[in-house]
Design a protein around this motif. Structure first.
Motif, short mmCIF file in Angstrom:
data_model
loop_
_atom_site.label_atom_id
_atom_site.label_comp_id
_atom_site.label_asym_id
_atom_site.label_seq_id
_atom_site.Cartn_x
_atom_site.Cartn_y
_atom_site.Cartn_z
N LEU A 17 0.63 4.03 -2.82
CA LEU A 17 0.10 5.35 -2.50
C LEU A 17 1.12 6.44 -2.77
O LEU A 17 0.82 7.46 -3.39
N PHE A 18 2.37 6.22 -2.32
CA PHE A 18 3.36 7.27 -2.51
C PHE A 18 3.71 7.42 -3.97
O PHE A 18 3.91 8.53 -4.47
N MET A 24 0.83 -1.21 0.00
CA MET A 24 0.00 0.00 0.00
C MET A 24 0.87 1.26 0.00
O MET A 24 0.57 2.22 -0.69
N SER A 25 1.94 1.25 0.81
CA SER A 25 2.78 2.44 0.91
C SER A 25 3.40 2.76 -0.44
O SER A 25 3.39 3.90 -0.90
N ILE A 59 -1.60 10.88 3.80
CA ILE A 59 -1.37 9.48 3.43
C ILE A 59 -0.36 8.85 4.37
O ILE A 59 -0.55 7.73 4.86
N LEU A 87 -0.86 5.57 6.86
CA LEU A 87 0.01 4.40 6.79
C LEU A 87 0.69 4.13 8.13
O LEU A 87 0.81 2.98 8.56
N LEU A 125 0.19 14.41 0.99
CA LEU A 125 1.21 13.40 1.27
C LEU A 125 1.30 13.11 2.76
O LEU A 125 1.46 11.96 3.17
#
Lengths: 656, 188
Positions: A322-323, A318-319, B13, B17, B10
């Motif tokens: 997403l990034f 996911m990281s 997000i 996370l 950012l």
């Protein structure tokens, strides 16, 4: 033997997915088209291999091969054929494989369809989709393989969770996954558009049908989930704001926003960055929905058994995603500065803007409600749960706002709407809205939200009806002018047909709106007027609920396939109408926990819903009886929405 | 897109996370309670039917005290196990289950039991959370196992799960039901 072939096919598919990404990247950076062609071949091969892999798993289920661990855990000799094949997605491993297979199928279709027309973006699309698929296959092959063997093989399996042995559950996961995975294609197109710097209208036009298709699949998937909960869980409701239900609802909200805002970009060139943001968010939320269930982070009725290694991998995946996605968006957003601005607040553009704001704020409130318990639990030691009261309070006003905008939408124009036109068009719908308000008060709706919803429902129907009537009149007038006679050769029905088929997108969309209105009526009916009885009955006892008289006639036994049940026979009578209802308490033998099978008599006005509880003493049972008004409207509304979307999808690109 | 939006996006997000990363290490069942192996605070209140109920009246038996509330969604997922456990242990003379319905209304609690099934044991009402505070309850559901002498032997934070009784409680029950009184008393 076969399952090893399937396993091998999946491993090969994994390597090919990596190849797909690698060759596409090499091809595009060194401008060697032949590498990209290799990537294309890899896509088709991956799909073929994953089909084989899935096929061997299905075969293992059909052949009762309990030496396969996954089959042993989710099937049994007694499981009916219908559920045997669908048990494939009854657990974590198999449902992930379904996900991956769908993704490879969509990859193949996308590459086949857009290879020639989108030569510049296709390498990037291939690279992104290949990477996604490789990420999924890593999770499947290394952390949750459905291909593992079990030694020694048991003589019989543990059976599929009885709650999942329901037609609703057969369709709920695949539709949901088609929706989730379907958004991968517009997402990949959006990313490719950002990377190549061609973030104009091209990607939106190309993926319009994909998005509609994914949206309707997601809608149907969510409703099937609600239908299953209503029929199988026996708590008389269809939606519980469970974290995983929320996880499917959030991408639905952002996707709905996206469907609307792309129209603004198509027509007026506005909202470019916003659209990219929306589609990326939608896909990210889809992934979140898939993963939330599996990481063990949130507790939910849907939770699969969790495993720390899996959770860590999912988090890393996911990281990266997403990034990467939002990072590219942030870096390239400068390309998309629009030269045009909103001209007037009384325009379609600004109505869409507000619609988007409401939908996104709605998605945010759901996200907050879902993550809040996790945050509290992580940062302190307390445990909280956020339930219906929070969502009802914050979400219903947002939905009312959306209904209002939905009513205004068809009657206002692009750019700016002359005030004279507003004065001409709005009195009638507003009057209808007032009628709706009075009807609600007359029906003794006391809750302000209920009254407001009723008024808005009438208002929306008014504006949509008026729009169609106007269109038919204009078409008739035009027909008369053309033929030059007063009699006119076109009948109103032909005119209506021409009107609807000339602009399928517009009228498809309006059908969807009416579907939403029908569903809203169902929500108020069942939400505000549910009547509930909880009582003990012995055979011969009668009870009155609304205008129904219910009599427990007998309690006996029933058995079929792999279950046995205690079955009650309840006679429901109303003014000469008699129905027999047979609620059951089922035991599936292997798992001790019995399931309730609600008996439901459904009419357009209301559902009579009977659930049988535990015996309290000799010959006396606990019963819960509900009168759920207008529940059927929710299912019909969904049908209308599906029709509307199908109609809108029939229209290709706009010619003008 | 303005820089501020980029940064917000950012960071947002990243925050989600990080939350997930921390959440992965959550094992809500592993919160030690200082009350374990200490005498359980007694309570005397009324049950859902208005009859008096106290912990002391169950002295001499193992008591599973389950804190719950109709507002608690994890209690819904725990409930089928409680129904099963109550049915399985109904015949045992050395074990009872008591519910403590805290921060709740009587009507809400009854509705909950009607919806999710009534396991049949009694529930002490604790609308002001007095018992819950005495017992150091963090949230719901939480369960305590009290031995026949009135000491808390273990605490389960979060829902009880299938097999809990056999794996966790039964060893404790068996260790003390092996006769400790007479034979040993005879030895010097």
């Amino acid at each position: 033997m076969w399952i090893e072939i399937g396993h091998f096919a999946a491993i090969t598919a994994f390597l090919l997915a990596i190849t797909q990404t690698g060759t596409a990247l090499v091809g595009v950076t060194l401008t060697r088209p032949v590498w990209v062609r290799v990537s294309r071949r890899a896509t088709f091969a991956t799909f073929a291999l994953l089909t084989l892999a899935g096929g061997t798993l299905v075969a293992a289920f059909l052949g009762h091969d309990f030496s396969v661990r996954y089959v042993a855990e989710h099937s049994s000799l007694e499981l009916p054929l219908f559920y045997l094949a669908t048990a494939v997605w009854g657990g974590h491993e198999g449902s992930l494989l379904l996900w991956a297979w769908l993704l490879s199928l969509f990859n193949a279709i996308a590459v086949w369809r857009y290879w020639a027309t989108h030569a510049r973006s296709i390498p990037w699309i291939l690279a992104i989709l290949g990477g996604l698929l490789a990420g999924f296959l890593t999770l499947i092959l290394f952390l949750s393989s459905p291909f593992d063997r079990l030694f020694p093989a048991p003589a019989n399996g543990q059976d599929l969770n009885p709650l999942l042995q329901d037609p609703g559950m057969v369709f709920h996961p695949p539709f949901l996954y088609i929706g989730y995975v379907g958004f991968a294609i517009p997402y990949a197109f959006a990313m490719a558009a950002l990377i190549t710097g061609q973030a104009g209208e091209e990607w939106i036009l190309a993926t319009r049908r994909w998005t509609l298709f994914a949206w309707i699949a997601l809608t149907i998937g969510i409703v099937f989930g609600g239908y299953w909960a209503y029929y199988e869980l026996g708590w008389g409701g269809y939606w519980a704001w469970d974290p995983v239900e929320n996880a499917s609802f959030m991408p639905w909200l952002t996707a709905t926003a996206f469907l609307h805002s792309v129209m603004v970009q198509e027509r007026r060139g506005l909202f470019k960055t916003w659209n990219l943001f929306l589609i990326i968010t939608t896909f990210a939320l889809s992934l979140l929905g898939t993963f939330l269930v599996r990481s063990g982070v949130l507790s939910s009725v849907h939770a699969f058994a969790s495993d720390p290694g899996r959770g860590v991998y999912i988090l890393i995946f996911m990281s990266v995603l997403l990034f990467f996605s939002f990072g590219v968006l942030v870096l390239r957003a400068e390309l998309l500065r629009a030269e045009i601005h909103l001209e007037s607040p009384l325009s379609k553009e600004s109505a869409f803007l507000f619609n988007n704001l409401l939908l996104v704020v709605g998605a945010l409130t759901v996200l907050l409600g879902t993550l809040y318990p996790l945050a509290v639990e992580t940062l302190s030691t307390a445990k909280v749960s956020v339930g219906a009261p929070y969502y009802n309070r914050v979400f219903i006003p947002i939905m009312l706002g959306i209904l209002l905008l939905m009513g205004i939408a068809p009657l206002i124009a692009w750019r700016r709407t002359p005030l004279a036109r507003l004065r001409r068009d709005f009195p009638l719908p507003i009057l209808l809205g007032i009628v709706g308000l009075l009807v609600a008060l007359w029906q003794q709706v006391s809750h302000p939200y209920g009254v407001a919803t009723a008024a808005l429902i009438f208002f929306v129907i008014g504006t949509h009806g008026l729009d169609v009537v106007r269109g038919v009149r204009a078409r008739l007038a035009a027909g008369t002018r053309q033929t030059g006679t007063q009699t006119g050769t076109t009948s109103p029905l032909t005119a209506l047909w021409q009107l609807l088929t000339r602009n399928k997108r517009r009228y498809g969309g309006m059908t969807v709106h009416i579907g939403i209105v029908v569903m809203s009526a169902g929500f108020i009916g069942s939400g505000l007027f549910q009547q509930e009885l909880d009582l003990f009955l012995s055979p011969g006892d009668s009870v009155q609920l609304g205008d129904w008289k219910l009599t427990l006639e007998a309690v006996g036994k029933a058995a079929k396939y792999n279950w046995t049940a205690v079955e009650a026979t309840v006679r429901a009578e109303r003014q000469g109408e008699t129905v027999i209802l047979k609620p059951q308490k089922r035991s599936y033998g292997k798992r001790s926990q019995p399931t309730t099978e609600a008996a439901i008599h459904s009419t357009w006005r209301e559902d009579v819903y009977v659930v049988m509880g535990d015996p309290v003493k000799e010959n006396t049972w606990n019963f819960r009886i509900y009168r759920n008004p207008l529940v059927a409207w929710i299912w019909w509304g969904t049908g209308l929405i599906a029709l509307g979307v199908a109609f809108a999808m029939m229209q290709g690109r706009r010619n003008t | 897109m303005k820089t501020i939006w980029k940064v917000t996006l950012l960071l947002g997000i990243a925050a989600i996370l990080v939350l997930f990363a921390l959440g992965l290490n959550n094992d809500p069942r592993m919160i030690p309670s200082p009350l374990v192996n200490r005498p359980a605070p007694d309570f005397a209140t009324t049950d859902l039917d208005g009859k008096p109920i106290s912990l002391a009246e169950h002295r001499g038996k193992w008591v599973l005290v389950n804190f719950w509330g109709s507002w608690c969604s994890s209690c819904v997922s725990e409930h089928p196990y409680l129904l099963e456990l109550a049915r399985k242990t109904r015949s045992r003379s050395d074990f009872v289950i008591l519910g403590v319905d805290f921060r709740d209304t009587e009507q809400g609690a009854k509705m909950f039991l009607a919806r999710n099934g009534n396991p049949g044991y009694r529930h002490a009402t604790d609308p002001e959370q007095k018992i819950a505070i005495d017992w150091g309850v963090y949230g719901a559901p939480e369960s305590y196992l009290v031995d026949p002498t009135g000491r808390i032997r273990l605490k389960q934070t979060g829902p009880l799960y299938a097999g809990w009784f056999e794996q966790v409680a039964l060893p404790l029950l068996q260790e003390s039901t092996t006769p400790t009184g007479t034979p040993q008393a005879g030895k010097p």
